[in-house]
Scaffold this active site. Structure first.
Site, PDB file in Angstrom:
ATOM      1  N   GLU A  82     -67.590  19.769 -41.596  1.00  0.00           N
ATOM      2  CA  GLU A  82     -66.836  19.707 -40.359  1.00  0.00           C
ATOM      3  C   GLU A  82     -66.837  18.685 -39.460  1.00  0.00           C
ATOM      4  O   GLU A  82     -65.968  18.412 -39.047  1.00  0.00           O
ATOM      5  CB  GLU A  82     -67.653  21.107 -39.454  1.00  0.00           C
ATOM      6  CG  GLU A  82     -67.703  22.364 -39.836  1.00  0.00           C
ATOM      7  CD  GLU A  82     -68.309  23.352 -39.037  1.00  0.00           C
ATOM      8  OE1 GLU A  82     -68.780  23.104 -38.098  1.00  0.00           O
ATOM      9  OE2 GLU A  82     -68.281  24.631 -39.453  1.00  0.00           O
ATOM     10  N   VAL A  84     -66.572  15.693 -40.820  1.00  0.00           N
ATOM     11  CA  VAL A  84     -65.574  14.538 -41.198  1.00  0.00           C
ATOM     12  C   VAL A  84     -64.311  14.906 -41.186  1.00  0.00           C
ATOM     13  O   VAL A  84     -63.199  14.152 -41.357  1.00  0.00           O
ATOM     14  CB  VAL A  84     -65.818  14.402 -42.941  1.00  0.00           C
ATOM     15  CG1 VAL A  84     -67.138  13.827 -43.107  1.00  0.00           C
ATOM     16  CG2 VAL A  84     -65.584  15.550 -43.552  1.00  0.00           C
ATOM     17  N   ARG A  85     -63.782  16.013 -40.230  1.00  0.00           N
ATOM     18  CA  ARG A  85     -62.534  16.418 -39.955  1.00  0.00           C
ATOM     19  C   ARG A  85     -61.999  15.633 -38.686  1.00  0.00           C
ATOM     20  O   ARG A  85     -60.933  15.636 -38.386  1.00  0.00           O
ATOM     21  CB  ARG A  85     -62.275  17.722 -39.766  1.00  0.00           C
ATOM     22  CG  ARG A  85     -62.591  18.847 -40.674  1.00  0.00           C
ATOM     23  CD  ARG A  85     -61.664  18.796 -41.668  1.00  0.00           C
ATOM     24  NE  ARG A  85     -60.292  19.144 -41.136  1.00  0.00           N
ATOM     25  CZ  ARG A  85     -59.700  20.200 -40.969  1.00  0.00           C
ATOM     26  NH1 ARG A  85     -60.394  21.261 -41.318  1.00  0.00           N
ATOM     27  NH2 ARG A  85     -58.718  20.528 -40.505  1.00  0.00           N
ATOM     28  N   ASN A 174     -65.701   5.389 -31.361  1.00  0.00           N
ATOM     29  CA  ASN A 174     -65.731   4.880 -29.956  1.00  0.00           C
ATOM     30  C   ASN A 174     -66.120   6.018 -29.059  1.00  0.00           C
ATOM     31  O   ASN A 174     -66.086   7.043 -29.267  1.00  0.00           O
ATOM     32  CB  ASN A 174     -64.547   4.280 -29.641  1.00  0.00           C
ATOM     33  CG  ASN A 174     -63.092   5.297 -29.514  1.00  0.00           C
ATOM     34  OD1 ASN A 174     -63.362   6.176 -28.803  1.00  0.00           O
ATOM     35  ND2 ASN A 174     -62.245   4.846 -30.436  1.00  0.00           N
ATOM     36  N   PHE A 175     -66.385   5.647 -27.572  1.00  0.00           N
ATOM     37  CA  PHE A 175     -66.957   6.705 -26.566  1.00  0.00           C
ATOM     38  C   PHE A 175     -65.671   7.773 -26.529  1.00  0.00           C
ATOM     39  O   PHE A 175     -66.269   9.006 -26.103  1.00  0.00           O
ATOM     40  CB  PHE A 175     -67.178   6.097 -25.566  1.00  0.00           C
ATOM     41  CG  PHE A 175     -68.646   5.385 -25.363  1.00  0.00           C
ATOM     42  CD1 PHE A 175     -69.364   5.521 -26.335  1.00  0.00           C
ATOM     43  CD2 PHE A 175     -69.111   4.510 -24.476  1.00  0.00           C
ATOM     44  CE1 PHE A 175     -70.606   4.805 -26.528  1.00  0.00           C
ATOM     45  CE2 PHE A 175     -70.203   3.909 -24.414  1.00  0.00           C
ATOM     46  CZ  PHE A 175     -70.957   4.159 -25.566  1.00  0.00           C
ATOM     47  N   ARG A 176     -64.387   7.291 -26.317  1.00  0.00           N
ATOM     48  CA  ARG A 176     -63.567   8.532 -26.122  1.00  0.00           C
ATOM     49  C   ARG A 176     -63.546   9.611 -27.268  1.00  0.00           C
ATOM     50  O   ARG A 176     -63.416  10.791 -27.051  1.00  0.00           O
ATOM     51  CB  ARG A 176     -61.948   7.647 -26.087  1.00  0.00           C
ATOM     52  CG  ARG A 176     -61.372   8.618 -25.759  1.00  0.00           C
ATOM     53  CD  ARG A 176     -59.681   8.030 -25.936  1.00  0.00           C
ATOM     54  NE  ARG A 176     -58.618   8.345 -24.983  1.00  0.00           N
ATOM     55  CZ  ARG A 176     -57.575   8.290 -24.936  1.00  0.00           C
ATOM     56  NH1 ARG A 176     -57.067   7.003 -25.629  1.00  0.00           N
ATOM     57  NH2 ARG A 176     -56.606   8.905 -24.186  1.00  0.00           N
ATOM     58  N   ARG A 185     -67.609  20.399 -30.225  1.00  0.00           N
ATOM     59  CA  ARG A 185     -68.811  20.791 -31.184  1.00  0.00           C
ATOM     60  C   ARG A 185     -69.699  21.468 -30.378  1.00  0.00           C
ATOM     61  O   ARG A 185     -70.644  22.018 -30.830  1.00  0.00           O
ATOM     62  CB  ARG A 185     -69.199  19.760 -32.024  1.00  0.00           C
ATOM     63  CG  ARG A 185     -68.195  19.188 -32.990  1.00  0.00           C
ATOM     64  CD  ARG A 185     -67.361  20.216 -33.793  1.00  0.00           C
ATOM     65  NE  ARG A 185     -66.287  19.584 -34.723  1.00  0.00           N
ATOM     66  CZ  ARG A 185     -65.714  20.238 -35.682  1.00  0.00           C
ATOM     67  NH1 ARG A 185     -65.997  21.782 -35.891  1.00  0.00           N
ATOM     68  NH2 ARG A 185     -64.941  19.745 -36.433  1.00  0.00           N
TER      69      ARG A 185
END
Ligand SMILES: Cc1cc2nc3c(=O)[nH]c(=O)nc-3n(C[C@H](O)[C@H](O)[C@H](O)COP(=O)(O)OP(=O)(O)OC[C@H]3O[C@@H](n4cnc5c(N)ncnc54)[C@H](O)[C@@H]3O)c2cc1C
Length: 218
Positions: A82, A84-85, A174-176, A185
């Site tokens: 999930e 790595v999507r 990155n934070f975004r 999630r």
């Protein structure tokens, strides 16, 4: 063989900060103030207010200047599949092609399920067998070892391994993108495993990185 009865965990390995600073907020402010050429307004304490303003205005791209690396342990292959999507992320994952899974097969079981509860299975030839989750995993491990014993290499014998098998994975984003991953999630619609791990991680991240993740609720 080992059955894991609780969700795994995410450990922060690194958070990108600016030179001479220990806060990612200062790096984001330094980069972000390029837009209006307002670096002269930087002083101790201004980074937090600057990042709050960026968030309120929805200027998410400025948050991309800092990133975080997390190592996930004791999570299943289902969890990593999930994870790595998410495409704006860099991953390095434990390989079932090269790691010998016959040494100690570790499998995640849903915490609210009994791995020893017997299940009656009706086979197509009319026979019935009674087997628990734990026994099935044990047979799985023995099958893997058996295939290796008759000459199958690891990358072929792995075909019998279950989705619940533990797999370590390191993720950098990155934070975004982290904000996006947390919001998807940690939601009630997410699968219990990724949701439990991400909610726990979000709590740790909020303590380590001020402001950026404050509006996301673990
Ligand atoms: C509860 C839940 C259930 C799910 N069920 C299924 C399922 O049944 N089957 C299934 O296949 N998947 C399922 N998924 C996975 C889901 O479809 C996404 O693949 C996954 O959540 C990654 O999300 P994303 O594409 O928004 O994010 P990321 O890949 O992390 O990308 C972040 C953002 O960047 C932008 N972006 C990235 N790539 C592109 C691109 N090529 N073009 C345009 N914009 C882009 C988008 O705005 C995207 O939201 C599920 C996910 C969740 C959270």
């Amino acid at each position: 063989m080992e059955i894991l009865r609780s969700p795994g965990n995410g450990e922060i390995l690194a958070v990108l900060v600016g030179d001479g600073s220990d806060s990612p907020l200062e790096l984001i402010e330094l980069a972000g103030r390029t837009a209006h050429q307002s670096a002269d307004k930087i002083s101790p304490g201004t980074a937090e207010a600057f990042v709050r303003k960026i968030l309120a205005r929805g200027h998410g791209s400025v948050l991309e200047h800092s990133c975080m690396t997390v190592r996930f342990r004791d999570c299943s292959r289902g969890f990593t599949h999930e994870l790595v999507r998410h495409r704006l992320v860099s991953f390095t994952q434990e390989s079932t092609r090269y790691v010998d899974e016959g040494r100690n097969l570790r499998v995640v079981c849903p915490p609210d399920r009994d791995p020893d509860e017997p299940v009656l299975i009706h086979l197509p030839d009319g026979h019935e067998v009674c087997v628990s989750f734990a026994q099935w995993v044990e047979m799985n491990e023995q099958m893997y070892i058996g295939l290796r014993g008759i000459g199958w290499n690891k990358e072929d014998a792995r075909q019998v391994l279950p989705t619940g098998i533990v797999a370590e994975i390191v993720m950098t984003a990155n934070f975004r993108e982290w904000r996006h991953v947390f919001s998807l999630r940690c939601a009630p619609t997410a699968h219990w495993e990724i949701r439990a791990v991400m909610k726990d991680l979000l709590k740790t991240v909020r303590a380590r990185v001020p402001v950026v993740f404050d509006d996301l609720c673990p």
